[in-house]
Scaffold this active site. Structure first.
Site: not given
Length: 346
Positions: A198, A222, A292, A295, A318, A327
């Site tokens: 990110r 995150k 993004h 990414r 993730h 994806y």
């Protein structure tokens, strides 16, 4: 402070003391215990203040009176005012998270949000660059490293060539800091595409987070989750050039240990990084692209090259495999397009 922040603060101050205290305690729990980012905490608080404002209008002035009907009524009102499905899904998730926490804390007799359904968010297929387009994008700064090749005039101000004013003598060449900008841009683009991190993660890297021997970077994603992400030889070359020639020329009093630096020597801001990516994409004649988007492109190209879905999940950071599976849809769409174009009975 934005207009939305001012409105939320005003509604927060107008809430009954018990509800206002519940919001504040939940925000502290998210920040200190769950280690959520400031942006995430702000989003939760905004949703909760909206929920409690609606509850008060329905006559619910005590937290114990909060029930499923109030939650459903709040979401229904959001829907009638034009909220998107993604917004409704997020607000329902905020209500469920608060309800679970309040029940554990003894503030609610039951977890009333557990039965709250929410509309399934529509997930559009992310736009991705072809491999040759991604290569053209990340190679953009290398065409600007030599002083004889002036930068495009449509790049952000930090990229512009020095202006020569008549009567001040011969035009001077770029300063060391200006000459270092293409090296910084190159390593930014290489890392974004090579690792799929990110933009906030890339800008948050410190010099010590780069393991040159194993060619991996240590990323804090995150929730403060740490992961190691490998990168390739082109990114290694860009890193070597940046650390040897670029960063020393841009380093300043406020640089600290930051790997990527802005024009004033501080840590590169994600907003500036987005502008850099978009400007180089435009200069290369590519579709509108963001970090993004790089990414997305990295994940799609990995899967199309045969990478395991679980490995891509780990690389992207993730928490759920469902986030990574989108994806696979992109790859299937490309497969269908190729089939329709090439198969005689398509």
């Amino acid at each position: 402070m934005s207009r939305g922040d001012r409105s939320t603060r005003a509604m927060h101050q107008a809430l009954p003391p018990a509800l206002r205290e519940a919001v504040d305690n939940f925000a502290e729990h998210l920040s200190r215990v769950r280690n959520r980012s400031t942006h995430t905490v702000r989003a939760y608080v905004t949703d909760l203040v909206s929920l409690f404002d609606h509850a008060v209008r329905m006559g619910c002035v005590d937290l114990a009176e909060l029930d499923l009907s109030v939650l459903r009524s709040w979401l229904a009102r959001q829907r009638t005012t034009g909220a998107a499905r993604t917004s409704l899904a997020r607000r329902a998730a905020s209500a469920r998270a608060f309800s679970a926490w309040a029940h554990r804390a003894g503030l609610l007799p039951s977890d009333v949000g557990a039965a709250l359904a929410s509309p399934r968010a529509h997930r559009e297929l992310p736009g991705v660059l072809r491999a040759d387009q991604a290569a053209a994008l990340v190679d953009g700064p290398t065409r600007r490293v030599t002083p004889t090749d002036p930068p495009p005039t449509d790049l952000p101000d930090t990229h512009r060539a020095p202006t020569h004013h008549p009567g001040t003598g011969p035009a001077a060449g770029p300063t060391p800091g200006e000459a270092a900008v293409p090296l910084r841009d190159r390593v930014l683009l290489e890392l974004l595409y090579a690792t799929g991190v990110r933009v906030s993660e890339a800008c948050g890297l410190d010099v010590a987070d780069v393991d040159h021997g194993r060619r991996v970077i240590r990323v804090f994603g995150k929730g403060g989750r740490e992961r190691s992400v490998p990168y390739g030889v082109p990114a290694q070359r860009a890193l070597d050039d940046w650390l040897r020639q670029g960063r020393p020329a841009m380093v300043g009093a406020h640089s600290g240990d930051a790997l990527l630096l802005g024009a004033r020597g501080g840590r590169l801001n994600p907003t500036t990084a987005r502008q850099i990516v978009g400007a180089y994409a435009e200069a290369a004649g590519l579709p509108r692209t963001s970090p993004h988007g790089l990414r997305h492109s990295a994940a799609t190209h990995l899967l199309e090259g045969g990478a395991d879905l679980r490995a891509v999940q780990e690389l992207l950071g993730h928490s759920s495999l469902a986030s990574t599976q989108i994806y696979t849809h992109v790859s299937v769409e490309r497969l269908r397009a190729a089939y329709r174009q090439a198969h005689p009975r398509a």
